[in-house]
Each structure stands twice: as C-alpha cells, then as structure tokens.
Design a protein around this motif. Structure first.
Motif, PDB file in Angstrom:
ATOM      1  N   TRP A 185      64.792  38.503  57.670  1.00  9.54           N
ATOM      2  CA  TRP A 185      63.408  38.074  58.095  1.00  9.54           C
ATOM      3  C   TRP A 185      63.549  37.248  59.341  1.00  9.54           C
ATOM      4  CZ3 TRP A 185      60.364  36.772  53.193  1.00  9.54           C
ATOM      5  CH2 TRP A 185      59.981  38.162  52.394  1.00  9.54           C
ATOM      6  N   GLY A 186      64.406  37.314  60.020  1.00  8.04           N
ATOM      7  CA  GLY A 186      64.679  36.577  61.270  1.00  8.04           C
ATOM      8  C   GLY A 186      65.568  35.297  61.496  1.00  8.04           C
ATOM      9  N   PHE A 187      65.771  34.886  60.019  1.00  5.72           N
ATOM     10  CA  PHE A 187      66.867  33.757  59.935  1.00  5.72           C
ATOM     11  C   PHE A 187      68.353  34.350  59.857  1.00  5.72           C
ATOM     12  CE2 PHE A 187      62.870  32.332  58.426  1.00  5.72           C
ATOM     13  CZ  PHE A 187      62.598  31.211  58.922  1.00  5.72           C
ATOM     14  N   GLY A 188      68.814  34.615  60.879  1.00 11.24           N
ATOM     15  CA  GLY A 188      70.152  35.430  60.988  1.00 11.24           C
ATOM     16  C   GLY A 188      71.417  34.759  60.469  1.00 11.24           C
ATOM     17  N   ARG A 189      71.084  33.287  60.525  1.00 12.81           N
ATOM     18  CA  ARG A 189      72.304  32.462  60.369  1.00 12.81           C
ATOM     19  C   ARG A 189      71.859  31.186  59.396  1.00 12.81           C
ATOM     20  NH1 ARG A 189      76.439  29.738  64.604  1.00 12.81           N
ATOM     21  NH2 ARG A 189      78.320  29.948  63.021  1.00 12.81           N
ATOM     22  N   ALA A 190      72.759  30.981  58.462  1.00  6.94           N
ATOM     23  CA  ALA A 190      72.693  30.073  57.492  1.00  6.94           C
ATOM     24  C   ALA A 190      73.488  29.128  57.353  1.00  6.94           C
ATOM     25  CB  ALA A 190      72.245  30.597  56.166  1.00  6.94           C
ATOM     26  N   ALA A 191      73.187  27.859  57.175  1.00  5.80           N
ATOM     27  CA  ALA A 191      74.382  26.966  57.021  1.00  5.80           C
ATOM     28  C   ALA A 191      74.210  26.521  55.411  1.00  5.80           C
ATOM     29  CB  ALA A 191      74.096  25.513  57.820  1.00  5.80           C
ATOM     30  N   VAL A 192      75.457  26.699  54.895  1.00  2.84           N
ATOM     31  CA  VAL A 192      75.812  26.423  53.339  1.00  2.84           C
ATOM     32  C   VAL A 192      76.464  25.364  52.871  1.00  2.84           C
ATOM     33  CG1 VAL A 192      76.215  27.710  51.304  1.00  2.84           C
ATOM     34  CG2 VAL A 192      75.071  29.012  52.984  1.00  2.84           C
ATOM     35  N   THR A 193      76.451  24.302  52.228  1.00  2.00           N
ATOM     36  CA  THR A 193      77.173  23.447  51.748  1.00  2.00           C
ATOM     37  C   THR A 193      78.133  24.022  50.560  1.00  2.00           C
ATOM     38  OG1 THR A 193      75.691  22.365  50.420  1.00  2.00           O
ATOM     39  CG2 THR A 193      75.827  21.703  52.685  1.00  2.00           C
TER      40      THR A 193
ATOM     41  N   GLY B 198      68.998  37.909  64.022  1.00  2.44           N
ATOM     42  CA  GLY B 198      67.791  37.435  63.616  1.00  2.44           C
ATOM     43  C   GLY B 198      66.839  38.871  64.043  1.00  2.44           C
ATOM     44  N   TRP B 199      67.297  39.670  64.885  1.00  2.00           N
ATOM     45  CA  TRP B 199      66.366  40.776  65.396  1.00  2.00           C
ATOM     46  C   TRP B 199      67.522  42.022  65.567  1.00  2.00           C
ATOM     47  CZ3 TRP B 199      67.959  42.958  69.920  1.00  2.00           C
ATOM     48  CH2 TRP B 199      68.891  42.105  70.724  1.00  2.00           C
ATOM     49  N   LEU B 200      66.800  43.139  65.637  1.00  2.00           N
ATOM     50  CA  LEU B 200      67.388  44.250  65.786  1.00  2.00           C
ATOM     51  C   LEU B 200      66.934  45.432  66.834  1.00  2.00           C
ATOM     52  CD1 LEU B 200      67.847  45.518  62.087  1.00  2.00           C
ATOM     53  CD2 LEU B 200      69.576  44.799  63.669  1.00  2.00           C
TER      54      LEU B 200
END
Length: 73
Positions: A19-27, A51-53
């Motif tokens: 849904w447009g949030f292509g990268r996430a930071a995870v602890t 986040g887009w195609l």
C-alpha cells in the motif's frame, strides 16, 4: 518546496502488497553497546521497496485477484 501531490502522485501505481509503504524499519530486540536498538530494514517483495509499480503489473495483479475470487466463489 514541492507540493504533496508532486511527491506522492495518486495515479493508481501504488503497490497492492504494501500500500505504498515499500520499506519498513524493524527493531530486532538486541541492542548495541551504546544502548541503541538494532534496526533491520525490510523491503516489500512486490515492489522491491519502491512503494509503486508500473501500471501493467498492477493491472495483472488486479486481474489475477479477480480470477481467484471467481474460482473461490
């Protein structure tokens, strides 16, 4: 300064997987020696973190989802 619609165009190319949030930071839960958290970045497998195609790929994914829904019904 760039306008919001220039930075995030709503032209239907948003990735349907993230849904447009292509990268996430995870602890991760571990900490560095200075006490800060260890962070791992995870990219979406559908858009590779963009986040887009391209429109054709979105149309193909949409048509495949409709075909699966018709088979399941």
């Amino acid at each position: 300064m760039a306008h919001y619609t220039e930075l995030f165009p709503d032209d239907g190319r948003m990735c349907p997987n993230c849904w447009g949030f292509g990268r996430a930071a995870v602890t991760v839960g571990t900490r560095h020696d200075d006490g800060s958290h260890t962070i791992v970045f995870a990219n979406c497998i559908g858009c590779n973190g963009l986040g887009w195609l391209p429109l054709q790929l979105i149309a193909d994914a949409y048509n495949a989802a409709i075909a699966r829904r018709e088979v399941a019904a």
